[in-house]
Design a protein around this motif. Structure first.
Motif, PDB file in Angstrom:
ATOM      1  N   SER A   1      -3.799  19.204  75.572  1.00 47.05           N
ATOM      2  CA  SER A   1      -2.352  18.710  76.441  1.00 47.05           C
ATOM      3  C   SER A   1      -2.303  20.036  77.338  1.00 47.05           C
ATOM      4  CB  SER A   1      -1.366  18.540  75.951  1.00 47.05           C
ATOM      5  OG  SER A   1      -1.353  17.217  74.871  1.00 47.05           O
ATOM      6  N   GLU A   2      -2.323  21.275  75.934  1.00 50.98           N
ATOM      7  CA  GLU A   2      -1.855  22.305  77.237  1.00 50.98           C
ATOM      8  C   GLU A   2      -2.929  22.835  78.643  1.00 50.98           C
ATOM      9  OE1 GLU A   2      -2.725  26.915  76.105  1.00 50.98           O
ATOM     10  OE2 GLU A   2      -1.878  25.650  75.341  1.00 50.98           O
ATOM     11  N   LEU A   3      -4.575  22.291  78.189  1.00 50.85           N
ATOM     12  CA  LEU A   3      -5.723  22.968  79.217  1.00 50.85           C
ATOM     13  C   LEU A   3      -5.125  21.404  80.185  1.00 50.85           C
ATOM     14  CD1 LEU A   3      -8.767  23.328  77.022  1.00 50.85           C
ATOM     15  CD2 LEU A   3      -7.405  24.778  78.591  1.00 50.85           C
ATOM     16  N   SER A   4      -5.172  19.923  80.239  1.00 49.72           N
ATOM     17  CA  SER A   4      -4.152  19.358  81.250  1.00 49.72           C
ATOM     18  C   SER A   4      -3.468  20.350  82.164  1.00 49.72           C
ATOM     19  CB  SER A   4      -3.600  18.125  80.404  1.00 49.72           C
ATOM     20  OG  SER A   4      -3.753  17.553  81.537  1.00 49.72           O
ATOM     21  N   GLY A   5      -2.276  20.474  81.119  1.00 48.89           N
ATOM     22  CA  GLY A   5      -1.013  21.123  81.991  1.00 48.89           C
ATOM     23  C   GLY A   5      -1.471  22.233  82.614  1.00 48.89           C
ATOM     24  N   MET A   6      -2.216  23.349  82.788  1.00 52.02           N
ATOM     25  CA  MET A   6      -2.905  24.245  82.582  1.00 52.02           C
ATOM     26  C   MET A   6      -3.423  23.411  84.354  1.00 52.02           C
ATOM     27  SD  MET A   6      -3.667  26.603  80.110  1.00 52.02           S
ATOM     28  CE  MET A   6      -4.839  27.808  80.863  1.00 52.02           C
ATOM     29  N   LYS A   7      -4.284  22.216  84.144  1.00 50.62           N
ATOM     30  CA  LYS A   7      -5.023  22.123  85.315  1.00 50.62           C
ATOM     31  C   LYS A   7      -6.613  22.348  84.889  1.00 50.62           C
ATOM     32  CE  LYS A   7      -1.420  19.792  87.855  1.00 50.62           C
ATOM     33  NZ  LYS A   7      -1.062  19.555  87.369  1.00 50.62           N
ATOM     34  N   ALA A   8      -6.772  22.766  83.889  1.00 52.73           N
ATOM     35  CA  ALA A   8      -7.968  23.225  83.220  1.00 52.73           C
ATOM     36  C   ALA A   8      -8.797  22.209  83.652  1.00 52.73           C
ATOM     37  CB  ALA A   8      -8.546  23.787  82.505  1.00 52.73           C
ATOM     38  N   ILE A   9      -8.260  20.743  83.013  1.00 47.66           N
ATOM     39  CA  ILE A   9      -8.785  19.497  82.568  1.00 47.66           C
ATOM     40  C   ILE A   9      -8.262  18.861  83.222  1.00 47.66           C
ATOM     41  CG2 ILE A   9     -10.252  20.404  80.136  1.00 47.66           C
ATOM     42  CD1 ILE A   9      -7.990  18.609  78.543  1.00 47.66           C
ATOM     43  N   VAL A  10      -9.054  17.169  83.665  1.00 43.43           N
ATOM     44  CA  VAL A  10      -8.266  16.645  84.708  1.00 43.43           C
ATOM     45  C   VAL A  10      -9.006  15.825  83.968  1.00 43.43           C
ATOM     46  CG1 VAL A  10      -7.840  17.780  86.052  1.00 43.43           C
ATOM     47  CG2 VAL A  10      -9.595  15.993  85.927  1.00 43.43           C
ATOM     48  N   ASP A  11      -7.876  14.189  84.194  1.00 46.22           N
ATOM     49  CA  ASP A  11      -8.456  13.216  83.455  1.00 46.22           C
ATOM     50  C   ASP A  11      -9.302  12.630  84.415  1.00 46.22           C
ATOM     51  OD1 ASP A  11      -8.035   9.848  83.241  1.00 46.22           O
ATOM     52  OD2 ASP A  11      -5.869   9.823  82.673  1.00 46.22           O
ATOM     53  N   SER A  12     -10.171  11.722  83.701  1.00 43.56           N
ATOM     54  CA  SER A  12     -11.233  11.498  84.725  1.00 43.56           C
ATOM     55  C   SER A  12     -11.184   9.900  85.418  1.00 43.56           C
ATOM     56  CB  SER A  12     -12.854  11.293  83.881  1.00 43.56           C
ATOM     57  OG  SER A  12     -12.780  10.244  82.928  1.00 43.56           O
ATOM     58  N   GLY A  13      -9.805   8.938  84.692  1.00 44.55           N
ATOM     59  CA  GLY A  13     -10.039   7.831  84.970  1.00 44.55           C
ATOM     60  C   GLY A  13     -10.570   6.897  83.932  1.00 44.55           C
ATOM     61  N   ALA A  14     -11.782   7.041  83.589  1.00 41.81           N
ATOM     62  CA  ALA A  14     -12.192   6.621  82.217  1.00 41.81           C
ATOM     63  C   ALA A  14     -11.425   6.996  80.642  1.00 41.81           C
ATOM     64  CB  ALA A  14     -13.337   7.072  81.967  1.00 41.81           C
ATOM     65  N   ARG A  15     -11.567   5.345  80.312  1.00 41.02           N
ATOM     66  CA  ARG A  15     -10.655   5.538  78.808  1.00 41.02           C
ATOM     67  C   ARG A  15     -12.271   4.814  77.964  1.00 41.02           C
ATOM     68  NH1 ARG A  15      -7.629   7.628  81.818  1.00 41.02           N
ATOM     69  NH2 ARG A  15      -6.284   7.122  81.851  1.00 41.02           N
ATOM     70  N   ARG A  16     -11.884   5.364  76.640  1.00 41.13           N
ATOM     71  CA  ARG A  16     -12.859   5.052  75.990  1.00 41.13           C
ATOM     72  C   ARG A  16     -11.783   4.674  74.128  1.00 41.13           C
ATOM     73  NH1 ARG A  16     -17.142   8.363  77.641  1.00 41.13           N
ATOM     74  NH2 ARG A  16     -16.092  10.165  76.698  1.00 41.13           N
ATOM     75  N   ALA A  17     -12.647   4.064  73.592  1.00 38.00           N
ATOM     76  CA  ALA A  17     -11.524   3.516  72.885  1.00 38.00           C
ATOM     77  C   ALA A  17     -12.064   5.019  71.524  1.00 38.00           C
ATOM     78  CB  ALA A  17     -12.240   3.113  71.370  1.00 38.00           C
ATOM     79  N   ASN A  18     -11.151   5.475  70.710  1.00 35.55           N
ATOM     80  CA  ASN A  18     -10.539   6.659  69.815  1.00 35.55           C
ATOM     81  C   ASN A  18     -11.490   6.042  68.473  1.00 35.55           C
ATOM     82  OD1 ASN A  18      -8.137   5.747  69.055  1.00 35.55           O
ATOM     83  ND2 ASN A  18      -6.845   7.469  70.340  1.00 35.55           N
ATOM     84  N   THR A  19     -10.408   6.686  67.074  1.00 31.53           N
ATOM     85  CA  THR A  19     -11.205   6.770  65.663  1.00 31.53           C
ATOM     86  C   THR A  19     -10.528   5.507  65.435  1.00 31.53           C
ATOM     87  OG1 THR A  19      -9.975   8.270  64.544  1.00 31.53           O
ATOM     88  CG2 THR A  19     -12.129   8.594  65.064  1.00 31.53           C
ATOM     89  N   SER A  20      -9.051   5.418  66.431  1.00 32.80           N
ATOM     90  CA  SER A  20      -8.589   4.088  65.161  1.00 32.80           C
ATOM     91  C   SER A  20      -8.349   3.011  66.469  1.00 32.80           C
ATOM     92  CB  SER A  20      -6.822   4.592  65.561  1.00 32.80           C
ATOM     93  OG  SER A  20      -6.158   4.491  66.618  1.00 32.80           O
ATOM     94  N   GLY A  21      -9.213   2.866  67.533  1.00 29.51           N
ATOM     95  CA  GLY A  21     -10.101   2.002  67.945  1.00 29.51           C
ATOM     96  C   GLY A  21      -8.210   1.404  69.442  1.00 29.51           C
ATOM     97  N   ARG A  22      -7.551   2.759  69.404  1.00 23.71           N
ATOM     98  CA  ARG A  22      -6.230   2.553  70.787  1.00 23.71           C
ATOM     99  C   ARG A  22      -7.462   3.107  72.000  1.00 23.71           C
ATOM    100  NH1 ARG A  22      -0.796   3.398  68.975  1.00 23.71           N
ATOM    101  NH2 ARG A  22      -0.906   3.213  71.903  1.00 23.71           N
ATOM    102  N   SER A  23      -7.083   2.758  73.224  1.00 20.13           N
ATOM    103  CA  SER A  23      -7.833   3.508  74.714  1.00 20.13           C
ATOM    104  C   SER A  23      -7.504   4.802  74.534  1.00 20.13           C
ATOM    105  CB  SER A  23      -7.114   2.364  75.642  1.00 20.13           C
ATOM    106  OG  SER A  23      -8.203   3.119  76.845  1.00 20.13           O
ATOM    107  N   ALA A  24      -8.534   5.967  74.991  1.00 19.04           N
ATOM    108  CA  ALA A  24      -7.996   7.311  75.086  1.00 19.04           C
ATOM    109  C   ALA A  24      -8.423   7.607  76.627  1.00 19.04           C
ATOM    110  CB  ALA A  24      -8.471   8.464  73.683  1.00 19.04           C
ATOM    111  N   ILE A  25      -7.635   9.082  76.640  1.00 17.58           N
ATOM    112  CA  ILE A  25      -8.266   9.582  78.265  1.00 17.58           C
ATOM    113  C   ILE A  25      -9.541   9.920  77.573  1.00 17.58           C
ATOM    114  CG2 ILE A  25      -7.489  11.317  79.411  1.00 17.58           C
ATOM    115  CD1 ILE A  25      -4.791  10.910  79.266  1.00 17.58           C
ATOM    116  N   VAL A  26     -10.437  10.024  77.960  1.00 18.74           N
ATOM    117  CA  VAL A  26     -11.712  10.845  78.534  1.00 18.74           C
ATOM    118  C   VAL A  26     -11.590  11.616  79.908  1.00 18.74           C
ATOM    119  CG1 VAL A  26     -14.174  10.231  79.347  1.00 18.74           C
ATOM    120  CG2 VAL A  26     -13.268   8.261  78.519  1.00 18.74           C
ATOM    121  N   TRP A  27     -11.088  13.019  79.476  1.00 14.67           N
ATOM    122  CA  TRP A  27     -11.482  14.465  79.954  1.00 14.67           C
ATOM    123  C   TRP A  27     -12.645  14.614  80.347  1.00 14.67           C
ATOM    124  CZ3 TRP A  27      -5.743  15.169  81.035  1.00 14.67           C
ATOM    125  CH2 TRP A  27      -5.134  14.749  80.070  1.00 14.67           C
TER     126      TRP A  27
END
Length: 69
Positions: free
Chosen positions: A36-62
């Motif tokens: 979240s911190e790196l996203s706020g600094m604009k060092a990483i960005v949301d790619s627009g893609a989503r993948r399932a995380n370990t709980s099966g929920r949709s997660a942002i691909v950075w």
């Protein structure tokens, strides 16, 4: 030892917080705040893609932000 930013950079197809935590052998609970911190600094960005995380929920691909951004 890799850090979170390096881990995202090494994943050419991007990475979720869970995937970063797995590679770094850290808890996702310690990785997510830094993502979240790196996203706020604009060092990483949301790619627009989503993948399932370990709980099966949709997660942002950075991905790394473009250097010109």
């Amino acid at each position: 030892m890799l850090n979170i930013k390096d881990s995202v950079a090494e994943h050419t197809d991007g990475a979720t917080a869970d995937e970063i935590a797995y590679v770094l052998k850290r808890s996702v609970l310690t990785v997510r705040p830094r993502v979240s911190e790196l996203s706020g600094m604009k060092a990483i960005v949301d790619s627009g893609a989503r993948r399932a995380n370990t709980s099966g929920r949709s997660a942002i691909v950075w991905r790394m932000a473009d250097p010109a951004s």
